[in-house]
Design an enzyme around this catalytic site. Structure first.
Site, mmCIF file in Angstrom:
data_model
loop_
_atom_site.group_PDB
_atom_site.id
_atom_site.type_symbol
_atom_site.label_atom_id
_atom_site.label_comp_id
_atom_site.label_asym_id
_atom_site.label_seq_id
_atom_site.Cartn_x
_atom_site.Cartn_y
_atom_site.Cartn_z
ATOM 1 N N HIS A 100 33.541 45.421 51.254
ATOM 2 C CA HIS A 100 34.494 45.924 50.265
ATOM 3 C C HIS A 100 33.728 46.840 49.314
ATOM 4 C CE1 HIS A 100 37.195 46.125 46.861
ATOM 5 N NE2 HIS A 100 38.148 45.814 47.730
ATOM 6 N N GLU A 148 39.928 52.421 51.928
ATOM 7 C CA GLU A 148 40.211 52.268 50.497
ATOM 8 C C GLU A 148 39.346 53.238 49.695
ATOM 9 O OE1 GLU A 148 39.526 48.202 49.180
ATOM 10 O OE2 GLU A 148 41.691 47.949 49.393
HETATM 11 O O1 G3P Z 1 40.840 45.081 48.351
HETATM 12 C C1 G3P Z 1 41.924 45.607 47.727
HETATM 13 C C2 G3P Z 1 41.580 46.485 46.622
HETATM 14 O O2 G3P Z 1 40.358 47.004 46.523
HETATM 15 C C3 G3P Z 1 42.692 47.347 46.123
HETATM 16 O O3 G3P Z 1 42.754 47.124 44.782
HETATM 17 O O4 G3P Z 1 43.855 46.681 42.706
HETATM 18 O O5 G3P Z 1 44.024 48.935 43.722
HETATM 19 O O6 G3P Z 1 45.215 47.026 44.766
HETATM 20 P P1 G3P Z 1 44.045 47.471 43.943
#
Ligand code: G3P
Length: 233
Positions: A100, A148
């Site tokens: 992550h 991400e």
């Molecule tokens: O692992 C999920 C994350 O990094 C996304 O975070 O708070 O933008 O949904 P968020």
């Protein structure tokens, strides 16, 4: 029997609890139970990723898949303070996140962590911050890859709307080297529309955190996400 996330037909919602107080200890169990009830009522696959110390309590409290947030690329032995794949499995986890953006690994350790997790019979979700890295880590043949972009994480600006190109590009690059892996996207996702847009871009589910965990009524946000999954059909 916990629902199996390897059937790629159905999109999944994977909720990362991170280290938010709202999803720590007893509240991790409460949020997991809410996710289970909404997912079951809506017929949508939901999974949760609590902190290590909450893994066992959560996994004995719900019948949905439970993921660790990280495992180290170590084998059993003298590795004080590391997280062993077999220990999260023994705590009841079904899978684990790896790399992550808030717990990054070297590429060689990503590959080793996937191997270690697989040998401990854990599902693997490898995260990547760029489409190139997403393609590179899919060569380790994890069960899932989650794109991400770090700059959108926690922003409330959904990757599926603020940077749809990175999702499309990741799907294209990953499929060129790995036709099998499930592709998720995450960062800033906080509404059903964000989820719907993500699925339209070719992702097979979403990885979410603050949009659910920090919500006044998380069950309503999860329900909104589930409705979007069903609308996508
Ligand atoms: O692992 C999920 C994350 O990094 C996304 O975070 O708070 O933008 O949904 P968020």
């Amino acid at each position: 029997m916990r629902s199996d996330l390897t059937e790629f037909s159905d999109p999944i919602l994977l909720i990362n609890f991170k280290t938010y107080l709202e999803s720590t200890g007893k509240r991790a169990i409460e949020l997991s139970k809410k996710a289970e009830v909404v997912g079951r009522d809506q017929g949508v696959k939901v999974a949760v990723a609590p902190q290590f110390c909450d893994l066992e309590q959560v996994s004995t409290s719900v019948d949905i898949p439970v993921y660790a947030q990280h495992v180290d690329a170590v084998a059993p032995g003298a590795y004080t303070g590391h997280v062993l794949a077999e220990s999260v499995k023994a705590a009841g986890a079904d899978g684990t996140l790896i790399n992550h953006s808030e717990r990054q690994l070297l590429l060689r350790d990503i590959d080793k962590s996937v191997e270690r997790a697989r040998s401990a019979e854990l599902m693997t979700v490898v995260c990547a911050g760029t489409s190139k890295l997403a393609a590179a880590v899919s060569l380790s043949e994890p069960d899932m890859v989650a794109i991400e972009p770090p700059e959108l994480i926690g922003s409330g600006h959904a990757v599926s709307k603020a940077n749809p190109e990175i999702v499309k590009d990741s799907v294209r690059r990953i499929r060129a080297v790995n036709p099998k892996v499930r592709i998720l996207c995450g960062a800033g996702i906080s509404t059903g529309d964000d989820v719907y847009a993500a699925l339209k871009l070719g992702s097979q589910g979403v990885l979410v955190a603050s949009g659910v965990v920090k919500a006044a009524k998380p069950e309503e946000i999860i329900a909104d996400f589930c409705k979007a999954v069903r609308r996508f059909g």
